[in-house]
Design an enzyme around this catalytic site. Structure first.
Site, PDB file in Angstrom:
ATOM      1  N   LYS A 267       1.917  -0.768   9.708  1.00 33.69           N
ATOM      2  CA  LYS A 267       2.518   0.330   8.938  1.00 33.69           C
ATOM      3  C   LYS A 267       2.378   1.636   9.708  1.00 33.69           C
ATOM      4  CE  LYS A 267       1.918   3.064   4.664  1.00 33.69           C
ATOM      5  NZ  LYS A 267       1.217   3.186   3.368  1.00 33.69           N
ATOM      6  N   ASP A 272       2.357  10.686   4.921  1.00 34.52           N
ATOM      7  CA  ASP A 272       2.766  10.213   3.596  1.00 34.52           C
ATOM      8  C   ASP A 272       2.516  11.300   2.557  1.00 34.52           C
ATOM      9  OD1 ASP A 272       3.429   8.834   1.333  1.00 34.52           O
ATOM     10  OD2 ASP A 272       1.677   7.501   1.360  1.00 34.52           O
ATOM     11  N   LYS A 279       2.278  13.428  -3.811  1.00 36.96           N
ATOM     12  CA  LYS A 279       0.846  13.274  -3.984  1.00 36.96           C
ATOM     13  C   LYS A 279       0.223  14.619  -4.361  1.00 36.96           C
ATOM     14  CE  LYS A 279      -0.015   9.526  -0.675  1.00 36.96           C
ATOM     15  NZ  LYS A 279      -0.586   8.558  -1.629  1.00 36.96           N
ATOM     16  N   ASP A 290      -1.940   7.539   7.724  1.00 36.48           N
ATOM     17  CA  ASP A 290      -1.186   6.443   7.129  1.00 36.48           C
ATOM     18  C   ASP A 290      -0.422   5.614   8.173  1.00 36.48           C
ATOM     19  OD1 ASP A 290      -0.799   5.087   4.770  1.00 36.48           O
ATOM     20  OD2 ASP A 290       0.982   6.221   4.167  1.00 36.48           O
ATOM     21  N   ASP A 349       6.024   6.859  -3.651  1.00 40.27           N
ATOM     22  CA  ASP A 349       4.743   6.854  -2.948  1.00 40.27           C
ATOM     23  C   ASP A 349       4.294   5.423  -2.599  1.00 40.27           C
ATOM     24  OD1 ASP A 349       2.516   7.883  -1.736  1.00 40.27           O
ATOM     25  OD2 ASP A 349       1.451   8.348  -3.606  1.00 40.27           O
ATOM     26  N   GLU A 351       5.554   3.471  -0.494  1.00 42.20           N
ATOM     27  CA  GLU A 351       6.551   3.428   0.583  1.00 42.20           C
ATOM     28  C   GLU A 351       6.186   2.425   1.675  1.00 42.20           C
ATOM     29  OE1 GLU A 351       4.070   5.407   0.583  1.00 42.20           O
ATOM     30  OE2 GLU A 351       3.341   5.245   2.643  1.00 42.20           O
ATOM     31  N   ARG A 353       5.143  -0.686   1.619  1.00 37.88           N
ATOM     32  CA  ARG A 353       5.758  -2.006   1.423  1.00 37.88           C
ATOM     33  C   ARG A 353       7.268  -1.960   1.682  1.00 37.88           C
ATOM     34  NH1 ARG A 353       3.515  -1.976  -4.628  1.00 37.88           N
ATOM     35  NH2 ARG A 353       2.017  -0.596  -3.603  1.00 37.88           N
TER      36      ARG A 353
HETATM   37  N1  BES Z   1      -0.832   5.418   1.918  1.00 35.25           N
HETATM   38  C1  BES Z   1      -1.031   5.188   0.540  1.00 35.25           C
HETATM   39  C2  BES Z   1      -2.271   4.345   0.260  1.00 35.25           C
HETATM   40  C3  BES Z   1      -3.588   5.055   0.372  1.00 35.25           C
HETATM   41  C4  BES Z   1      -4.015   5.922  -0.605  1.00 35.25           C
HETATM   42  C5  BES Z   1      -4.427   4.768   1.417  1.00 35.25           C
HETATM   43  C6  BES Z   1      -5.254   6.520  -0.501  1.00 35.25           C
HETATM   44  C7  BES Z   1      -5.668   5.344   1.510  1.00 35.25           C
HETATM   45  C8  BES Z   1      -6.092   6.234   0.554  1.00 35.25           C
HETATM   46  C9  BES Z   1       0.167   4.443  -0.046  1.00 35.25           C
HETATM   47  O1  BES Z   1       1.383   4.743   0.525  1.00 35.25           O
HETATM   48  C10 BES Z   1       0.242   4.872  -1.463  1.00 35.25           C
HETATM   49  O2  BES Z   1       0.491   6.010  -1.711  1.00 35.25           O
HETATM   50  N2  BES Z   1       0.018   3.928  -2.372  1.00 35.25           N
HETATM   51  C11 BES Z   1       0.038   4.207  -3.753  1.00 35.25           C
HETATM   52  C12 BES Z   1       0.731   3.076  -4.438  1.00 35.25           C
HETATM   53  C13 BES Z   1       1.031   3.337  -5.890  1.00 35.25           C
HETATM   54  C14 BES Z   1       2.067   4.404  -6.020  1.00 35.25           C
HETATM   55  C15 BES Z   1       1.502   2.042  -6.512  1.00 35.25           C
HETATM   56  C16 BES Z   1      -1.409   4.308  -4.233  1.00 35.25           C
HETATM   57  O3  BES Z   1      -2.257   3.539  -3.779  1.00 35.25           O
HETATM   58  O4  BES Z   1      -1.686   5.189  -5.041  1.00 35.25           O
HETATM   59 ZN    ZN Z   2       1.389   5.344   2.438  1.00 34.77          ZN
HETATM   60 MN    MN Z   3       2.315   6.382  -0.348  1.00 37.16          MN
END
Ligand code: BES
Ligand code: ZN
Ligand code: MN
Length: 498
Positions: A267, A272, A279, A290, A349, A351, A353
């Protein structure tokens, strides 16, 4: 860096620094006992005076030790006698290295490799030694102005071995670690670089540079136009709000003729923001990390190339920025992936996947022997496993076990996690083939189930590295994980382990 393995006594080797250990209750390690004997009981008298101790974390640097040829003796605490395992061994090497990090040491001889370490052997002890010294001396100061602090001028690392016959294995361990350290350092650099420097185009540039003049390596970079032609509507929906152009990077390492390659997909979200599902502001700077999945697969390829492993390895990096803007994807938008499956983007968010699914579909053309994606995918993974273990998912038990074992043997640990229809059902959408989020509960698992919909009939695994790829707080920075786990997996597949 030069490496050697030696059967000579700790006291007898003229190097800048030797590392020896002592245990609780005054029990001396092998090297410390030799130093003590050569120096008329210096070690025991320092234990008596309380200046050194066997407690884990304790360390002292002795200079001008009579009867000892080395200019420095680092004495490090090893804890309970008989209780040393690989993790404890690594901690001791890190503690010892920190204690001399500001010195002008050029050669280190680690005598801790003579200690009994549970489930280990000279190969792994040499590897841990070199990995831990290299990892501890890593600095990231390229973005600071002014004169750089001089790095320790280390050029030689030696390990003590009990018998001549272990020399080959120990040297091999050190040399493998050399590749792993180089790969991890690159992964850490890429992770630590800010998003205004480390853009998708920057990643494309450096991966092309890595391949120039290297007969085993090639890099191809696909533009947005080419991705559009391939039908990567899901990947492109993530970059819709960004000014920085997205890139799909494909690197190929050829070390084994016409064998099917292991394919690693990383990834590469260079920043992000969350997109329209923005966020919160606090801590958002950390979303420059990220792209650590991308950094780790590129780092692994560099490690494997350095080791010249007889294996074929393909690395695919979907690299994008996730930004909000007037052209950005909206929650509720429906996009079509390269596989033909449609996706309702309920949260912009989620994104990772969305870019990975198209990269995984693209990976199919390489007929992977194994396909493994690596991603800082979910905050939920951090809740589940914290910062110690990455999550290991797979659609096949053998591959999941192989990765779990690779984590254990490299001390870059993970934990097997489940897939399953119950979790996959959380991704149902009223309007498209699936939604991109699975609602409350099991967020790391539902993300993995989403990816599983694109990897049917392939030997696939997914590592959620959200908790292990970087550290927050005062030690904020990329860790280089899971380069050791992935390298171990490939070393094993290549039959290069002793
Ligand atoms: N890059 C983030 C995941 C992440 C969050 C990694 C905090 C490390 C620390 C990912 O893109 C994301 O934002 N995931 C969301 C998914 C949700 C919207 C289903 C998350 O984990 O909040
Ligand atoms: Zn992300
Ligand atoms: Mn995200």
């Amino acid at each position: 860096m030069k490496y050697f393995a030696t059967t000579s006594k700790a006291s007898g080797r003229a190097v800048d620094c030797i590392i020896v250990g002592i245990y609780n209750r005054g029990k001396l390690g092998v090297g410390a006992a030799d130093i003590d004997a050569a120096s008329n009981g210096r070690i025991r008298s320092l234990i008596k005076s309380g200046d050194i101790s066997g407690a884990t974390g304790r360390v002292a640097v002795l200079t001008n030790v009579v009867g000892v040829k080395a200019s420095r003796v680092v004495v490090v605490g090893l804890g309970k006698p008989g209780g040393l395992d690989a993790a404890g061994f690594r901690k001791a090497v890190v503690t010892a290295t920190r204690a001399i990090a500001k010195s002008k040491t050029r050669q280190i001889l680690n005598c801790l490799t003579l200690e009994p370490v549970a489930n280990s052997n000279p190969y792994y002890l040499a590897r841990h030694t070199v990995e831990c010294i290299g990892g501890t001396l890593y600095r990231f100061d390229q973005m600071k102005s002014g004169p750089k602090k001089a790095a320790m001028p280390l050029n030689t690392i030696g390990v003590a071995i009990a018998k001549r016959g272990d020399a080959g294995k120990a040297t091999r361990g050190a040399e493998h670690a050399d590749g792993i350290v180089i790969g991890m350092s690159l992964a850490r650099d890429l992770g630590n670089l800010p998003a205004n420097v480390c853009t998708p185009s920057y990643l494309a540039r450096i991966t092309k540079k890595l391949a120039t003049g290297n007969g085993r390596l090639t890099t191809r970079v696909l533009s947005e136009t080419e991705m559009k032609r391939l039908g990567m509507g899901s990947l492109l929906s993530v970059t819709a709000g960004a000014v920085e152009p997205a890139k799909l990077i494909v690197m190929q390492y050829k070390g084994a003729g016409r064998d099917n390659p292991v394919v690693l997909v990383g990834k590469g979200v260079t920043f992000d923001t969350g997109g329209i599902s923005l966020k919160p502001g606090s801590g958002m700077d950390e979303m420059k990390f990220d792209m650590c999945g991308a950094a780790s697969v590129i780092g692994t390829l560099v490690a494997i190339n350095k080791m010249k492993l007889p294996i074929n390895l393909t690395v695919i990096v979907p690299a994008v920025e996730n930004m909000p803007s007037g052209t950005a994807t909206r929650p509720g938008d429906i996009v079509k992936s390269m596989s033909g499956q449609t996706i309702e983007v309920l949260n912009t968010d989620a994104e990772g996947r969305l870019i990975l699914c198209d990269a995984l579909t693209y990976a199919r053309r390489f007929k992977p022997a194994a396909l493994i994606d690596v991603a800082t995918l979910t905050g939920a993974c951090v809740v589940a496993l914290g910062h110690h273990r990455c999550a290991i998912y797979a659609n096949e038990d053998t591959l999941q076990n192989e990765l779990f074992t690779a984590g254990n043997n490299s001390e870059d640990i993970g934990w097997p996690m489940p897939l399953g229809d119950q979790y996959a059902a959380q991704l149902k959408s009223n309007f498209a083939d699936m939604a991109n989020i699975g609602g409350s509960g099991g967020g790391s698992i539902t993300a993995a189930c989403f990816l599983a919909k694109f990897t049917k009939d392939m030997n696939w695994a997914h590592l959620d590295i959200a908790g292990v790829a970087w550290k927050s707080g005062t030690h904020k920075g990329a860790t280089g994980r899971p380069v050791p786990l992935l390298s171990q997996f490939l070393l094993s597949r290549a039959g290069a382990l002793p």
